[in-house]
Design an enzyme around this catalytic site. Structure first.
Site, short mmCIF file in Angstrom:
data_model
loop_
_atom_site.label_atom_id
_atom_site.label_comp_id
_atom_site.label_asym_id
_atom_site.label_seq_id
_atom_site.Cartn_x
_atom_site.Cartn_y
_atom_site.Cartn_z
N ASP A 35 0.75 -1.16 -0.20
CA ASP A 35 0.02 0.17 0.17
C ASP A 35 0.88 1.33 0.06
O ASP A 35 2.23 1.29 0.03
CB ASP A 35 -1.12 0.08 1.15
CG ASP A 35 -2.05 -0.74 1.08
OD1 ASP A 35 -2.24 -1.49 -0.14
OD2 ASP A 35 -2.63 -0.97 2.01
N LYS A 56 -3.72 3.03 -2.59
CA LYS A 56 -4.73 3.95 -2.81
C LYS A 56 -4.31 5.32 -1.99
O LYS A 56 -3.67 5.24 -0.93
CB LYS A 56 -6.01 3.33 -2.32
CG LYS A 56 -6.38 2.13 -2.85
CD LYS A 56 -7.62 1.42 -2.53
CE LYS A 56 -7.90 0.09 -2.97
NZ LYS A 56 -6.89 -1.05 -2.82
N MET A 171 -7.91 8.21 8.70
CA MET A 171 -8.21 8.48 7.39
C MET A 171 -9.28 9.52 7.22
O MET A 171 -10.20 9.62 6.69
CB MET A 171 -8.62 7.21 6.69
CG MET A 171 -7.71 6.08 6.51
SD MET A 171 -8.32 4.75 5.65
CE MET A 171 -9.36 4.26 6.45
#
Length: 266
Positions: A35, A56, A171
């Site tokens: 990631d 991502k 996040m």
């Protein structure tokens, strides 16, 4: 023959916080599908020829999950040992559960290697315990980036405000105005301490503190950007009590825009 896929947590980013097992699997892997969130020093430990970026980034580069799922199966069917490397812990808002099921449904041997979750480590290295006997007997972990295809949020901010304890949002720096407003409207005290920890344990770690009422302005003034963790609750106020003696190896730009307008804590 079929290879094995290991879903490995890299921890918050400091290579010294990798588990011994994670380091061994990275050394032995044929391919590492990683990631964006494993720390740069961890990625630098992996030979470039066996690294594949499938990460991502909100508002940025995006590898479809369907591609990652397919790629894990393809590589394992080529008899390769694969490490699927994720930031923090693979099962904490890291889609590890989805990938585990996908691999099992395709007959791929798989193991899960837990990592130190940034939800706990990020606040800790900033001098903020997520629980405290005097201030928080519970902690709630919340994602600030839900599946965009959902018709409505599954996060009940009213219930979280009523529960008390600590709220840790992962996040969620981009949606900070939304959920701080929701918590105030649900009755949470606007003076509740809040801390933002950006790039926890990375060389560029930065921490900014404020209150539920001021933290959006603090974020903007300090330039806090993803990846960052939000800590909401009385425990966030503990940082002020320890910052003078808190040692860190992370090159932190500390509290550059504190709500009280005080000097930097450098």
């Amino acid at each position: 023959m079929t290879g094995t896929v290991s879903l490995v947590g890299s921890g918050p980013g400091d290579p010294e916080l990798l588990t011994v097992k994670a380091k061994r699997l990275l050394d032995d892997a044929d391919v590492v599908l990683h990631d964006k969130l494993p720390g740069p020093e961890i990625l630098d430990m992996i030979p470039e020829e066996k690294r594949e970026d499938v990460g991502k980034r909100a508002g940025g580069e995006w590898t479809p999950q369907e591609y990652t799922n397919r790629r894990m199966v393809e590589l394992a069917e080529e008899d390769k040992d694969v490490v699927r490397l994720k930031g923090g812990d693979p099962t904490v808002f890291g889609r590890g559960g989805e990938e585990l099921v996908h691999l099992a449904e395709n007959g791929i041997p798989v193991e899960v290697v837990p990592g130190i979750t940034s939800a706990v480590a990020g606040p800790a290295v900033a001098g903020i315990p997520v629980t405290h006997r005097d201030h928080a007997s519970s902690v709630s972990f919340v994602t600030g980036h839900e599946d965009p295809t959902k018709e409505e949020s599954a996060v009940d901010w009213d219930a979280l405000a009523a529960t008390g304890g600590t709220i840790v949002v992962l996040m969620g720096v981009g949606k900070l105005p939304d959920y701080t407003t929701a918590l105030r409207e649900a009755g949470m005290d606007p003076d509740t301490p809040v801390a933002l920890v950006e790039r926890a344990t990375w060389p560029g770690q930065q921490v900014a503190t404020g209150t539920l009422d001021t933290i959006v302005d603090v974020r903007d003034e300090a330039g806090i950007e993803p990846p960052a963790i939000t800590v909401i609750g009385e425990v966030a106020g503990q940082r002020d009590r320890v910052i003078e003696f808190l040692r860190t190896d992370y090159g932190e730009a500390s509290d550059e825009s504190r709500a009280d307008g005080g000097d930097d804590d450098a």
